[in-house]
Scaffold this motif. Structure first.
Motif, PDB file in Angstrom:
ATOM      1  N   VAL A 174       0.834  -1.203   0.000  1.00 32.22           N
ATOM      2  CA  VAL A 174       0.000   0.000   0.000  1.00 32.22           C
ATOM      3  C   VAL A 174       0.870   1.255   0.000  1.00 32.22           C
ATOM      4  N   LEU A 175       1.918   1.278   0.846  1.00 31.98           N
ATOM      5  CA  LEU A 175       2.788   2.452   0.931  1.00 31.98           C
ATOM      6  C   LEU A 175       3.521   2.710  -0.387  1.00 31.98           C
ATOM      7  N   LEU A 176       3.953   1.630  -1.040  1.00 32.84           N
ATOM      8  CA  LEU A 176       4.681   1.795  -2.303  1.00 32.84           C
ATOM      9  C   LEU A 176       3.752   2.028  -3.481  1.00 32.84           C
ATOM     10  N   GLY A 177       2.495   1.577  -3.344  1.00 29.73           N
ATOM     11  CA  GLY A 177       1.546   1.703  -4.451  1.00 29.73           C
ATOM     12  C   GLY A 177       1.864   0.772  -5.599  1.00 29.73           C
ATOM     13  N   GLU A 178       2.555  -0.347  -5.294  1.00 32.26           N
ATOM     14  CA  GLU A 178       2.938  -1.304  -6.326  1.00 32.26           C
ATOM     15  C   GLU A 178       2.819  -2.713  -5.761  1.00 32.26           C
ATOM     16  N   PRO A 179       2.615  -3.729  -6.598  1.00 32.23           N
ATOM     17  CA  PRO A 179       2.617  -5.108  -6.108  1.00 32.23           C
ATOM     18  C   PRO A 179       4.006  -5.496  -5.613  1.00 32.23           C
ATOM     19  N   VAL A 180       4.056  -6.302  -4.547  1.00 33.44           N
ATOM     20  CA  VAL A 180       5.345  -6.665  -3.938  1.00 33.44           C
ATOM     21  C   VAL A 180       5.533  -8.171  -3.958  1.00 33.44           C
TER      22      VAL A 180
END
Length: 590
Positions: free
Chosen positions: A124-130
């Motif tokens: 959520v913080l990065l705004g990207e899939p991890v």
């Protein structure tokens, strides 16, 4: 009827089957876990029954999540990723973004594969899939410190248009010092001193030297035994810096004429770090020396400090004896205290009464009674040792035998059924025998009480990120005591040492220098040892008051491995370099 899915293997089973942990270690940890609670893996690491890398690998195998032992360098991690993740969140949750993989996902390192909510929060913080990978908590913490320090340094350079200069046109100070010391209140001094200590801990420094010069304050760190200049500050800030350190150490800030000693305890990057502070008046003002005592680097087991398997077996046989004296010899800074602590940790158990008298007590050891000498109240090594004999001890550790009185009490203790561990300042093992005789101890008492003498030095380990294998000259091999033909053929076979990384056959490592080792070419240290066992021949020579050289030659003839040859063995195994061994054993080369 639905089929039951198989349960994942237990972490203890994986550690034994796949990660090289002994079954006995798991049993010990399970007993400790029942008494204290907590996760089994945490108990194993805390009690040094396994290391963090072994635990991380086991967690990876259990969760079927990829394991990454070596994380990418801090300068390879994209800044835009770590800027989105607050440093406090990263430290508390032990998580760090590493970069994007080929599928467009952000690879993140985590220490706990079950922390699903942390993995989701990072996404959520990065705004990207991890995509999570497992790594050890220590490696993640170390990379967090390096990475976020890089962010701070980048921002400081971007925000600084030009360097400030003093009245003479010379550079005023480093960017960091200018930013922190430019204000009129004391807060910048506090921040600067804190950063000094944090950076020293991060770079594995053992000492910080704050030295007043004629016009500037010079700060030097001792890293792996070598002093390096780290920072400078204008001389006018020296009083404020000294006052801040004294306040932290509980010293008298008004007293500037007499030396003072104090202690600071802080938590840095998840590690408990004790700092021993000493001040001394000099012509240019008060100088301050701060010794950093990192528990994780000192409270090591015998197998972790560089003993080869042959030495390890002999040392363990000595410390399991019911009585006798083991002396560790070597100059200041050669790791003698670390060796004594490792010996005590090896035998520490509820059925043994272990007492120590030290100057000073560097670390509190669980289950052991420790006393610090105090000359003001006449509490010396000798008086402390004498009083210990009335407390029914099994094992006694004496920080140093430096006078006849202490030696006599130690010998009396050993002859009356106690194991005594201590140190003495001599260059080699045989010198410890003659030193006791020179103190006025009767040779027959020395011969009957001593069990073994261990001489040691610390040598730097090559940085394996940048070290390159080279073919050494025959002259160098000859100085190390190695046969050139055997070495070039790769035919030497020596007892193993934990952590060795042998170079290709016929080569040795040469230091180079890279960002991982601060361009030093070395990273960390290990020990080289000379263990003299008191056998019949050495005992006869002691009774005849033979000199140290004669005793040493007799010991070598009966199988003792000399300091230099133990160093040569470790050169072959990639644990150090020829230059380090020849430098540290120059006085023992004859």
């Amino acid at each position: 009827m639905l089929a039951m899915s198989p349960l994942p293997p237990l972490i203890g089973e994986i550690l034994v089957a796949r990660c090289g942990v002994a079954p006995e270690a798991i049993e010990k940890a399970l007993l400790r876990q029942r008494e204290e609670g907590g996760l089994l893996g945490e108990v194993l690491v805390r009690t040094k029954l396994c290391d963090e890398d072994q635990l991380a690998l086991a967690l990876s195998l259990q969760s079927e999540m990829p394991y990454l032992r070596d994380l990418p360098g801090a300068d390879q991690i994209p800044l835009e990723l770590i800027e989105k993740l607050p440093i406090n969140f990263a430290r508390q949750r032990l998580v760090l973004p590493l970069g994007r993989d080929g599928s467009g996902r952000v690879m993140i390192a985590v220490a706990d594969p079950d922390a699903v909510e942390v993995i989701d929060a990072v996404g959520v913080l990065l705004g990207e899939p991890v995509e999570p990978v497992i790594s050890s908590a220590a490696r993640i913490t170390d990379h967090i410190n390096k990475t976020y320090t890089r962010i701070r340094g980048t921002h400081e350079l971007e925000s600084k248009d030009s360097k400030k200069e003093d009245d003479d046109g010379e550079e005023f100070a480093s960017e960091e010092l200018v930013d922190m010391l430019d204000a009129n209140d004391e807060a910048p001094i506090i921040r600067w001193v804190n950063s000094l200590m944090f950076q020293a801990a991060r770079e594995r420094a053992s000492d910080i030297h704050i030295e007043p010069g004629e016009r500037e304050v010079v700060v030097r760190y001792r890293i792996d035994g070598v002093l390096r200049e780290q920072k400078r500050a204008p001389k006018k800030f020296m009083n404020s810096i000294a006052a801040r350190v004294k306040i932290m150490a509980g010293l008298n800030i008004a007293e500037k004429r007499l030396p003072q000693d104090g202690r600071i305890r802080r938590k840095m990057a998840g590690k408990d770090v004790d700092m021993r502070v000493a001040t001394a008046p000099t012509a240019g003002g008060e100088r301050i020396t701060i010794r950093l005592l990192d528990r994780s680097s000192v409270l090591l087991g015998l197998a972790d400090i560089g003993f080869a398997t042959d030495h390890l077996e002999l040392i363990r046989s000595i410390i399991k004896r019911p009585h006798g004296i083991l002396l560790v010899t070597g100059p200041t800074g050669s790791g003698k205290t670390t060796t004594l602590y490792a010996c005590i940790s090896e035998i520490n158990s509820p059925d043994l009464n272990i007492l120590t008298v030290e100057d000073p007590v560097e670390y509190q050891l669980e289950g052991i009674s420790q006393t610090q000498v105090n000359s003001k109240i006449d509490l010396t090594f000798a008086s402390g040792l004498r009083s210990f004999l009335r407390h029914d001890p099994d094992v006694i550790m004496v920080g140093e035998i430096r006078d006849r009185e202490t030696a006599e009490v130690a010998i009396t203790a050993s002859l009356t059924g106690h194991l005594v561990l201590s140190t003495v300042h001599t260059n080699d093992a045989a010198g410890g025998v003659t030193r006791l005789v020179d103190m006025g101890i009767e040779p027959f008492l020395v011969a009957s009480s001593l069990v073994g003498l261990l001489a040691q030095r610390l040598v730097r380990r090559p940085c394996y990120e940048c070290a390159r294998p080279v073919r050494p000259s025959e002259e160098m091999l000859r100085e190390l005591g190695l046969d050139a033909k055997t070495f070039y053929a790769g035919a030497y076979s020596f007892p193993t040492v934990k952590g060795m990384r042998p170079p290709p056959p016929g080569t040795v490592f040469e230091p180079v220098g890279c960002s991982s080792c601060n361009q030093l070419g070395y990273r960390g240290r290990t020990g080289i040892y000379e263990l003299l066992m008191i056998n019949d021949q050495v005992r006869r020579l002691t009774l005849d008051k033979a000199d140290a050289g004669t005793i040493r030659n007799a010991a070598v003839e009966t199988g003792m491995v000399s300091l230099r040859f133990d160093g040569a063995r470790k050169v072959v195994q990639g644990l150090t370099t020829p230059e380090e061994v020849m430098l540290m054993t120059a006085e023992n080369s004859d």
